[in-house]
Write an enzyme that holds these catalytic residues in place. Structure first.
Site, PDB file in Angstrom:
ATOM      1  N   HIS A 197     -14.708   3.666 -16.788  1.00 12.49           N
ATOM      2  CA  HIS A 197     -14.048   3.343 -15.512  1.00 12.49           C
ATOM      3  C   HIS A 197     -15.006   2.622 -14.557  1.00 12.49           C
ATOM      4  O   HIS A 197     -14.826   2.671 -13.342  1.00 12.49           O
ATOM      5  CB  HIS A 197     -13.497   4.594 -14.821  1.00 12.49           C
ATOM      6  CG  HIS A 197     -12.720   5.507 -15.713  1.00 12.49           C
ATOM      7  ND1 HIS A 197     -11.346   5.468 -15.809  1.00 12.49           N
ATOM      8  CD2 HIS A 197     -13.127   6.463 -16.598  1.00 12.49           C
ATOM      9  CE1 HIS A 197     -10.946   6.374 -16.696  1.00 12.49           C
ATOM     10  NE2 HIS A 197     -12.008   6.982 -17.192  1.00 12.49           N
ATOM     11  N   SER A 233     -26.168 -22.542  -4.028  1.00 10.91           N
ATOM     12  CA  SER A 233     -25.027 -22.850  -3.177  1.00 10.91           C
ATOM     13  C   SER A 233     -25.420 -24.008  -2.270  1.00 10.91           C
ATOM     14  O   SER A 233     -26.570 -24.121  -1.846  1.00 10.91           O
ATOM     15  CB  SER A 233     -24.674 -21.620  -2.340  1.00 10.91           C
ATOM     16  OG  SER A 233     -23.999 -22.017  -1.162  1.00 10.91           O
ATOM     17  N   LYS A 237     -28.631 -18.178  -2.327  1.00  9.45           N
ATOM     18  CA  LYS A 237     -27.786 -17.830  -3.466  1.00  9.45           C
ATOM     19  C   LYS A 237     -28.342 -18.239  -4.812  1.00  9.45           C
ATOM     20  O   LYS A 237     -29.025 -19.248  -4.956  1.00  9.45           O
ATOM     21  CB  LYS A 237     -26.409 -18.500  -3.299  1.00  9.45           C
ATOM     22  CG  LYS A 237     -25.638 -17.972  -2.119  1.00  9.45           C
ATOM     23  CD  LYS A 237     -24.847 -16.734  -2.455  1.00  9.45           C
ATOM     24  CE  LYS A 237     -23.508 -17.154  -3.036  1.00  9.45           C
ATOM     25  NZ  LYS A 237     -22.737 -15.973  -3.426  1.00  9.45           N
ATOM     26  N   GLU A 275     -19.599 -17.053 -15.431  1.00 10.82           N
ATOM     27  CA  GLU A 275     -18.230 -17.104 -14.895  1.00 10.82           C
ATOM     28  C   GLU A 275     -17.358 -18.066 -15.700  1.00 10.82           C
ATOM     29  O   GLU A 275     -16.183 -17.795 -15.966  1.00 10.82           O
ATOM     30  CB  GLU A 275     -18.257 -17.529 -13.426  1.00 10.82           C
ATOM     31  CG  GLU A 275     -18.943 -16.510 -12.527  1.00 10.82           C
ATOM     32  CD  GLU A 275     -19.282 -17.106 -11.173  1.00 10.82           C
ATOM     33  OE1 GLU A 275     -18.377 -17.207 -10.327  1.00 10.82           O
ATOM     34  OE2 GLU A 275     -20.451 -17.483 -10.949  1.00 10.82           O
TER      35      GLU A 275
END
Ligand code: ARG
Length: 469
Positions: free
Chosen positions: A167, A288, A294, A301
């Site tokens: 979980h 970024s 960043k 992704e």
């Protein structure tokens, strides 16, 4: 299109135009043309034509001189394709007719004999099977590279602790090596799915002709063997109608992409500052344009996202095939783009994941600290009560729950709970219990087959290394 270009160079008609008097509408050509994408089948188309030509010659259906001229012409075409000189022309619709039209320009009349005992229906079926077969082999080989990268990382971290989750909540300590080996198992099954699909599809449809077979004395076993198939397909209607080989390959690709998306998602989670379990180098991250601090895991992704296209391709082709009557229908021309797109995406995703796995560096201290957090050794306490005090597991579970509650109140972790606190819950507890409450001890104790103990993980790594070498 010009008048000339729409004609077969020698018979003054489109290749199939004998019974037609007018040219197709431009829209007809626009919806019909497939050379823009099926040109990728050129190598397979040449291989199929060579095998067919050799067989026709041997069977005496065409003369050896014509056979030799055709083979020489196909060689020239191959050279033109390699040099970029081959004219891929929309007016010849697809790869099959582009090759044949060019052959006619290069060698003249004998070119017209190559299509004896053959149809574009069995031609495209054989070309596509050859392409999908190669795609399966390529995917299996790439999966093996990914497995090797995972194995190397797992070996280096066979006893690096991390929290195991259910979980996405801390559950029990495991090792990072064990976690990576879970993916070695998944990708191993993916590779075997591609191998299974390959074995099932490895039958040659060539010689089924349009749908009913051929009256010429063709040797389908000969062409099957020349093209590396195990045997010819047994039913001519099935031969030109079947695309389940492509569906099966896409299903294997979709499952594989699902596995890739899971490890990609874990990497995305692990590299967050909140988790901080692993870091990726500049090689597999991006910055970024506005936030200078960043470092984004874009490659992970995108791997996570590729399953969308790949599963989409399976749904697309399954939908095209559903409800089609036997035998060939032009609907089936829509089979290629989803397959090309799916395997292009899968190949890129597998390569990127292999790169990321090699690139990622775990933060051992951070992972070890997390491995002990969240009362992750509560099960070990319960197991100790069962083993040492011969307590029924349900009762041990209850006492351990009370210990966790007490630790929470005191703001300590389980190993930090004083002995008198534990004895208040169960007088039989001795300080021997602390040995099992450390995360490393917890992981090391799980020596059951397939468990997370470093010794077991190392044995699994060795088994896979032996298998893959
Ligand atoms: N370009 C066609 C395809 O990809 C080849 C087969 C065409 N056959 C036909 N009877 N029109 O499916």
């Amino acid at each position: 299109m010009t008048d000339d270009a729409s004609k077969n160079p020698t018979d003054g008609q489109t290749m199939w135009g004998g019974r037609f008097t007018a040219k197709p509408a431009e829209l007809m050509q626009a919806i019909n043309v497939s050379i823009g994408f099926d040109r990728r089948l050129a190598p397979q188309d040449l291989a199929g034509s060579r095998a067919h030509c050799a067989m026709l010659t041997k069977a005496g259906v065409i003369s050896s001189e014509d056979g030799a001229k055709i083979l020489a012409g196909l060689d020239l075409i191959e050279q033109e394709m390699a040099s970029g000189a081959f004219p891929f022309r929309d007016e010849y619709e697809d790869i099959h007719m582009n090759v044949e039209a060019r052959l006619k320009e290069l060698i003249g009349e004998p070119a017209g004999r190559l299509h004896t005992a053959r149809s574009r229906n069995d031609q495209v079926a054989v070309d596509f099977r050859l392409w999908v077969r190669e795609a399966c082999d390529r995917s299996a080989a790439q999966l093996q590279q990914l497995q090797l990268a995972l194995l190397a990382k797992a070996e280096a971290h066979a006893d690096t602790l991390m929290p195991g989750f259910t979980h996405l909540q801390p559950a029990q300590p495991v090792t990072f090596g064990h976690h990576l080996m879970a993916y070695v198992e998944m990708f191993g099954r993916d590779a075997s799915r591609f191998a299974d699909a390959r074995a099932r599809m490895n039958e040659s449809p060539l010689g089924a002709a349009a749908l009913a077979g051929s009256p010429f004395p063709i040797d389908r076993h000969m062409t099957a063997e020349a093209l590396g198939f195990d045997r010819p397909t047994a039913n001519s209607l099935d031969s030109v109608s079947a695309r389940d080989f492509a569906l099966e390959a896409l299903a294997a690709a979709s499952i594989c992409a699902t596995h890739l998306s899971r490890i990609a998602e874990e990497i995305v989670i692990w590299v967050t500052p909140q988790f901080g379990f692993v870091s990726l180098t500049d090689a597999f991250t991006t910055g970024s344009s506005i936030m200078p601090q960043k470092r984004n895991p874009d490659a992970a992704e995108l791997v996570r996202a590729k399953v969308g296209r790949i599963l989409g391709s399976l749904v697309s082709l399954m939908t095209v095939m559903k409800g089609l009557p036997l035998a060939y229908s032009k609907d089936m021309q829509e089979d290629k783009q989803p397959v090309f797109e799916a395997f292009d995406s899968l190949s890129l995703a597998l390569a990127a994941m292999t790169g990321m796995v090699a690139d990622l560096e775990p933060n051992r201290a951070r992972m070890a600290a997390a491995a002990g957090a969240g009362f992750s050794t509560a099960t070990d306490l319960a197991d100790w009560l069962v083993r040492t005090l011969n307590m029924p597991f349900r009762q041990a579970h209850h006492i351990t729950g009370a210990a966790v509650k007490r630790a929470e109140v005191l703001g300590v972790d389980l190993p930090g709970l004083p002995l008198h606190e534990l004895q208040a819950l169960e007088p039989g507890i001795t300080d021997d219990v602390y040995k099992v409450l450390a995360p490393a001890a917890s992981a090391a104790s799980r020596t059951s087959y397939g468990g997370t103990a470093p010794s077991g993980v190392r044995a699994q790594i060795q088994r896979w290394k032996d298998y893959l070498s």
